[in-house]
Enzyme design. Structure first.
Site, short mmCIF file in Angstrom:
data_model
loop_
_atom_site.label_atom_id
_atom_site.label_comp_id
_atom_site.label_asym_id
_atom_site.label_seq_id
_atom_site.Cartn_x
_atom_site.Cartn_y
_atom_site.Cartn_z
N GLY A 8 2.32 3.23 -6.84
CA GLY A 8 3.52 2.67 -5.88
C GLY A 8 3.89 1.54 -6.32
O GLY A 8 4.28 0.45 -5.55
N ALA A 10 6.20 0.13 -8.06
CA ALA A 10 7.65 0.24 -8.14
C ALA A 10 8.50 -0.43 -6.67
O ALA A 10 9.64 -0.96 -6.84
CB ALA A 10 8.55 1.40 -8.56
N GLY A 12 8.04 -2.12 -2.64
CA GLY A 12 7.23 -2.34 -1.41
C GLY A 12 5.62 -3.13 -1.62
O GLY A 12 5.88 -4.18 -2.40
N ASP A 32 4.43 5.18 -10.77
CA ASP A 32 5.49 5.60 -9.72
C ASP A 32 6.44 6.64 -10.19
O ASP A 32 6.17 7.04 -11.23
CB ASP A 32 6.09 4.19 -9.44
CG ASP A 32 6.52 4.27 -7.97
OD1 ASP A 32 7.35 5.32 -7.64
OD2 ASP A 32 6.27 3.38 -7.07
N ASP A 41 4.96 12.04 -10.75
CA ASP A 41 5.00 12.75 -9.42
C ASP A 41 3.45 12.90 -8.77
O ASP A 41 3.00 13.84 -9.09
CB ASP A 41 5.80 13.84 -9.40
CG ASP A 41 6.20 14.47 -8.16
OD1 ASP A 41 5.60 13.71 -6.95
OD2 ASP A 41 6.81 15.21 -7.67
N SER A 120 -3.27 2.90 7.17
CA SER A 120 -2.24 2.43 8.05
C SER A 120 -2.86 2.38 9.24
O SER A 120 -3.91 2.94 9.69
CB SER A 120 -1.27 3.47 8.20
OG SER A 120 -0.34 3.34 9.26
N TYR A 161 1.44 12.32 9.04
CA TYR A 161 1.05 10.95 8.33
C TYR A 161 0.16 10.29 8.97
O TYR A 161 -0.73 9.81 8.18
CB TYR A 161 2.34 10.17 8.98
CG TYR A 161 2.45 8.77 8.07
CD1 TYR A 161 2.77 8.56 6.66
CD2 TYR A 161 2.02 7.67 8.88
CE1 TYR A 161 2.48 7.46 6.12
CE2 TYR A 161 1.80 6.33 8.26
CZ TYR A 161 2.17 6.27 7.12
OH TYR A 161 2.25 4.96 6.23
N LYS A 165 -3.46 9.52 6.80
CA LYS A 165 -4.34 8.23 6.79
C LYS A 165 -5.42 8.12 7.42
O LYS A 165 -6.23 7.43 6.85
CB LYS A 165 -3.32 7.19 7.51
CG LYS A 165 -2.17 6.92 6.73
CD LYS A 165 -2.09 6.50 5.49
CE LYS A 165 -0.69 6.14 4.85
NZ LYS A 165 -1.08 5.64 3.17
P1 NAI Z 1 7.80 1.84 -0.50
O1 NAI Z 1 8.43 3.23 -0.20
O2 NAI Z 1 8.29 0.76 -0.54
O3 NAI Z 1 6.82 2.23 -1.50
C1 NAI Z 1 6.04 3.37 -1.81
C2 NAI Z 1 6.17 3.69 -3.26
O4 NAI Z 1 5.43 5.04 -3.42
C3 NAI Z 1 7.50 3.86 -4.04
O5 NAI Z 1 7.75 3.06 -5.07
C4 NAI Z 1 7.59 5.13 -4.32
O6 NAI Z 1 8.41 5.49 -5.27
C5 NAI Z 1 5.95 5.82 -4.34
N1 NAI Z 1 5.91 7.10 -4.31
C6 NAI Z 1 6.15 7.90 -3.27
N2 NAI Z 1 5.87 9.02 -3.52
C7 NAI Z 1 5.64 9.30 -4.75
C8 NAI Z 1 5.23 10.28 -5.50
N3 NAI Z 1 5.23 11.76 -5.42
N4 NAI Z 1 4.43 9.99 -6.78
C9 NAI Z 1 4.65 8.58 -7.15
N5 NAI Z 1 4.81 7.56 -6.43
C10 NAI Z 1 5.18 7.87 -5.32
O7 NAI Z 1 6.78 1.93 0.74
P2 NAI Z 1 5.60 0.90 1.15
O8 NAI Z 1 5.81 0.60 2.61
O9 NAI Z 1 5.15 -0.18 0.24
O10 NAI Z 1 4.30 1.78 1.45
C11 NAI Z 1 2.99 1.53 0.60
C12 NAI Z 1 1.94 2.14 1.45
O11 NAI Z 1 1.62 1.59 2.54
C13 NAI Z 1 2.24 3.72 1.52
O12 NAI Z 1 0.94 4.26 1.47
C14 NAI Z 1 2.58 3.69 3.19
O13 NAI Z 1 2.04 5.03 3.80
C15 NAI Z 1 1.53 2.53 3.55
N6 NAI Z 1 1.99 2.07 4.83
C16 NAI Z 1 3.40 1.47 5.05
C17 NAI Z 1 3.69 0.89 6.12
C18 NAI Z 1 5.09 0.20 6.26
O14 NAI Z 1 5.25 -0.09 7.35
N7 NAI Z 1 5.88 -0.20 5.48
C19 NAI Z 1 2.72 0.50 7.28
C20 NAI Z 1 1.24 1.33 6.97
C21 NAI Z 1 1.06 1.80 5.93
#
Ligand code: NAI
Length: 289
Positions: A8, A10, A12, A32, A41, A120, A161, A165
């Site tokens: 991940g 790329a 957040g 990613d 993927d 989470s 979800y 988690k």
């Molecule tokens: P984000 O969407 O900014 O980043 C997630 C990354 O995972 C993206 O770059 C995406 O391309 C990658 N990704 C998704 N599906 C994929 C796949 N099939 N193969 C390879 N890469 C894949 O999201 P964020 O918020 O940074 O999330 C990071 C982690 O934090 C996640 O596990 C999310 O569940 C968790 N999380 C996020 C919260 C939030 O409020 N943003 C709260 C609690 C947990």
């Protein structure tokens, strides 16, 4: 300087962890869907196997640490529950099982290797997640988990979800304390964020119904968390200062978990199947009362 795998990377929170590790001089192998050293993927077994092997090849079979941040949010859509389970649960455990020997190799004779899995606060704030779904994931059966959440509607993304988690956090806690992980010098811990302003959350806020639910959710300190700060937490959990951290789930959620469950902690240890040393400890504690 060390070699770190970051899924991940790329976007957040994963992107923030990768930026900070690189700024500190470490080598980061990002994974990613695009814009990463390893493009894969993680929603398919073949994608996960390829990602695991490509990272090991790039790291020379030696990893000082890993951040597992790739994940998909609870947005509705066809097949969503299955994707959530595949990415958020199997996208963590399949990679970590493949990387464990490389982490143990880095820890051999040196400081411990460190792994941070992004969980989470949905683990403790989403009600009604069926235990059967969590058990099915821990048993490696994604289809049984999908059937278990279907009871709550066709896709039940929030329930799926939360289930993904809970399962991944439980996997972390079960594995962290074993000879293969703690005993091999690999620290395995989880970070449980609340709502953090990343593209994942922005996508949810773009839907009026979801936005209303998110904004109504109690966050005692108010507002949303910053991905940059969560990046700092991850870097700390990868540092030598976290050597004694093992199997912990660290909540960084503005107080929501404490708001809902102030008195749920600590839960009493279960006596069923408790190892003998626990009884020795309990007898000693009673004698010293
Ligand atoms: P984000 O969407 O900014 O980043 C997630 C990354 O995972 C993206 O770059 C995406 O391309 C990658 N990704 C998704 N599906 C994929 C796949 N099939 N193969 C390879 N890469 C894949 O999201 P964020 O918020 O940074 O999330 C990071 C982690 O934090 C996640 O596990 C999310 O569940 C968790 N999380 C996020 C919260 C939030 O409020 N943003 C709260 C609690 C947990």
């Amino acid at each position: 300087m060390g070699s770190y795998a970051v899924t991940g990377s790329a976007s957040g929170m994963g992107q923030q962890a990768a930026l900070k590790l690189r700024a500190a001089g470490h080598t980061v192998i990002g994974v990613d869907l695009a814009d990463a050293e390893v493009v894969a993927d993680l929603s398919t077994p073949a994608g996960r196997a390829a990602a695991a092997q490509e990272v090991l090849a790039a790291a020379g079979d030696r990893l000082d640490g890993a951040v597992l941040a790739a994940g998909v949010g609870p947005t509705p859509g066809p097949g969503r529950a299955r994707t959530i389970f595949q990415v958020n649960y199997f996208g963590v455990v399949d990679l970590l099982e493949a990387w464990r020997p490389a982490l143990a190799r880095a820890a051999d004779g040196g400081p411990s290797a460190k792994v941070v899995v992004i969980s989470s606060n949905s683990t403790t704030t989403i009600p009604l997640v069926p235990r059967r779904a969590v058990r099915a994931l821990l048993a490696g059966d994604a289809e049984r988990a999908v059937r278990a959440v279907r009871l709550f509607g066709a896709e039940a993304p929030s329930i799926a979800y939360g289930g993904s988690k809970i399962a991944v956090s439980r996997w972390v806690r079960r594995r962290a304390v074993t000879p293969d992980w703690a005993g091999a010098g690999v620290r395995l811990n989880a970070l449980a964020p609340g709502a953090i302003m990343t593209p994942l959350l922005q996508k949810q806020l773009a839907t009026p119904k979801e936005a209303k639910a998110i904004r109504a959710f109690p966050v005692p300190v108010g507002g949303f968390g910053a991905p940059d700060q969560l990046g700092d937490w991850m870097v700390f959990m990868l540092s030598d200062a976290a050597d004694f951290l093992c199997g912990s789930v660290i909540f960084v959620d503005g107080g929501s978990d404490a708001y809902f469950r102030a008195d749920d902690w600590p839960a009493r240890p279960s006596l069923a199947g408790t190892p003998r040393y626990f009884w020795r400890f309990a007898r000693a504690a009673l004698r010293n009362r």
